[in-house]
Scaffold this active site. Structure first.
Site, mmCIF file in Angstrom:
data_model
loop_
_atom_site.group_PDB
_atom_site.id
_atom_site.type_symbol
_atom_site.label_atom_id
_atom_site.label_comp_id
_atom_site.label_asym_id
_atom_site.label_seq_id
_atom_site.Cartn_x
_atom_site.Cartn_y
_atom_site.Cartn_z
ATOM 1 N N ARG A 191 14.648 24.368 -0.556
ATOM 2 C CA ARG A 191 15.475 24.077 -1.746
ATOM 3 C C ARG A 191 15.244 22.642 -2.223
ATOM 4 N NH1 ARG A 191 19.010 20.235 -3.305
ATOM 5 N NH2 ARG A 191 19.904 20.197 -1.205
ATOM 6 N N ASP A 192 15.759 21.658 -1.492
ATOM 7 C CA ASP A 192 15.632 20.259 -1.931
ATOM 8 C C ASP A 192 14.157 19.873 -1.999
ATOM 9 O OD1 ASP A 192 16.048 17.537 -2.460
ATOM 10 O OD2 ASP A 192 17.705 17.362 -1.059
ATOM 11 N N HIS A 236 22.720 13.463 4.925
ATOM 12 C CA HIS A 236 21.586 13.932 4.122
ATOM 13 C C HIS A 236 20.877 12.691 3.571
ATOM 14 C CE1 HIS A 236 19.905 16.973 1.149
ATOM 15 N NE2 HIS A 236 19.772 15.873 0.427
ATOM 16 N N HIS A 288 17.732 10.622 2.095
ATOM 17 C CA HIS A 288 16.412 10.572 1.443
ATOM 18 C C HIS A 288 15.746 9.279 1.915
ATOM 19 C CE1 HIS A 288 16.450 14.016 -1.382
ATOM 20 N NE2 HIS A 288 17.744 13.967 -1.100
ATOM 21 N N CYS A 338 16.022 14.791 -6.150
ATOM 22 C CA CYS A 338 16.780 15.416 -7.236
ATOM 23 C C CYS A 338 16.157 15.008 -8.571
ATOM 24 C CB CYS A 338 18.241 14.950 -7.160
ATOM 25 S SG CYS A 338 19.219 15.508 -8.562
ATOM 26 N N ASN A 383 13.251 13.744 1.275
ATOM 27 C CA ASN A 383 14.220 13.661 2.376
ATOM 28 C C ASN A 383 13.512 13.146 3.620
ATOM 29 O OD1 ASN A 383 15.157 16.032 0.596
ATOM 30 N ND2 ASN A 383 16.919 15.667 1.911
#
Ligand code: HMG
Ligand code: MG
Length: 306
Positions: A24-25, A216, A218, A249, A258
């Site tokens: 996803r990310d 989370h 990055h 994002c 990430n």
């Protein structure tokens, strides 16, 4: 566990959970469109690594995130391994309807602490977002699906700069009231440092238990691993990672990948901390996606293999 002696400043849990957000990310910000078939192959590989949480896609508006427009096909196409939770990002009721049709296990709802990033990312003010996410969470729970929350721009906003800890606590509290089982605290643009992480966690841990918080990070400026250690030292045991160090994002200028799952796993293995995840299999899956993306990915472990 203390690694040195009773004077040690390094204390941490013997077990850490890594949540994989790469499909996803990792893919949402890529220029290269990965075929649905390759996404399915990749997720099936990940299912055999020992990971217990895989965020497989996003049921957002495909016009906003075209690389994940095949969310339904991916969710329906993968083989579900027992004991693995297959989650997806869900921004609103339309997204939930699609996610439920695709039989997703968990809805990951998301919003930002800072007004401008929230507006740019999901086209709503913070106050307009609360009732939308509340409905998604309540409806998910009513049909037996769990809900995870994401809070973005916790450590800084690309548009507004510094973020107030009182705002983080306020929005986090609203998300927990909606019924999320866990909140992932996002350093969306990778600006956090270990002292800031400890200050923010020190404040949050007065309100929320450590086992309901995940981090989370990055790795935009190379501080992600140091931030992990700082969080572990505060009692946090859950971290999001993305294979290859993919991610970012599209609505946060300057956001990059990430923390690479394989780099985190390498460090934890060396520290004899249990994750239940097989490093060789993770590395081989990272090589697979790197081959499909057709450029060297930021992961240090992948670079060490070259
Ligand atoms: P909007 O345009 O304001 O939506 O987008 P709307 O409700 O006004 O509807 C407009 C049209 O979109 C309608 O279609 C809807 O049906 C459709 P029309 O009637 O015009 O034909 N629509 C949808 N279609 C499919 N699926 C949906 C959906 N919703 C509406 N779910 C919206 C609002 C939230 C949908 C949009 O802004 C959006 O999709 N944003 C997502 C952006 C995104 O994915 N960003 C990256 C993820 S967040 C992140 O990366 C941070 C994180 O990793 C943590 C961290 O690092 O900090 C989680
Ligand atoms: Mg992210």
């Amino acid at each position: 566990m203390n690694v040195l002696n009773s004077q040690s400043i390094m204390s941490y849990s013997d077990e850490i959970t890594i949540n994989e957000v790469g499909p996803r990310d990792g893919l949402q910000n890529e220029q290269t469109i990965i075929s649905t078939e390759d996404k399915i192959t990749w997720i099936n590989q990940l299912s055999r690594t020992g990971l217990k949480y895989i965020e497989i896609t996003s049921f957002v508006n495909p016009n906003w995130i075209p690389t994940l427009a095949d969310a339904e096909e991916v969710a329906k196409g993968i083989e579900r391994a027992p004991g693995v939770l297959y989650a997806a990002l869900v921004p609103n009721e339309k997204g939930l309807e699609r996610a439920l049709q695709a039989n997703i296990d968990e809805a990951a709802i998301f919003m930002s602490v800072s007004e401008t990033h929230n507006q740019k990312n999901i086209n709503k003010s913070i106050n307009e977002t609360f009732p939308i996410l509340d409905k998604v969470a309540k409806e998910s729970i009513s049909v037996g699906k769990s809900v995870r929350g994401y809070l973005s721009t916790v450590f800084g906003c690309p548009y507004e700069g510094p973020v107030h800890i009182e705002e983080v606590i306020k929005v986090a509290n609203k998300l927990f009231e909606m019924g999320i089982r866990e909140l992932s605290l996002g350093d969306t643009i990778g600006v956090a440092n270990p002292i800031q992480v400890q200050k923010v966690l020190d404040a949050l841990l007065k309100y929320f238990p450590s086992n309901q918080l995940a981090m989370h990070f990055h790795d935009t400026r190379g501080t992600a691993m140091a931030n992990v250690l700082a969080s572990m030292n505060m009692g946090i045991t859950k971290f999001d990672g993305s294979l290859g160090g993919l991610g970012g994002c599209p609505y946060a200028p300057g956001a990059s990948g990430n923390l690479a799952t394989e780099d985190l796993l390498y460090m934890l293995n060396g520290m004899e901390i249990e994750t239940g995840i097989n490093y060789k299999k993770i590395l081989s899956s990272a090589q697979f996606i790197q081959g499909r993306i057709k450029r060297p990915l930021p992961s240090h472990s992948l670079q060490a293999c070259r």
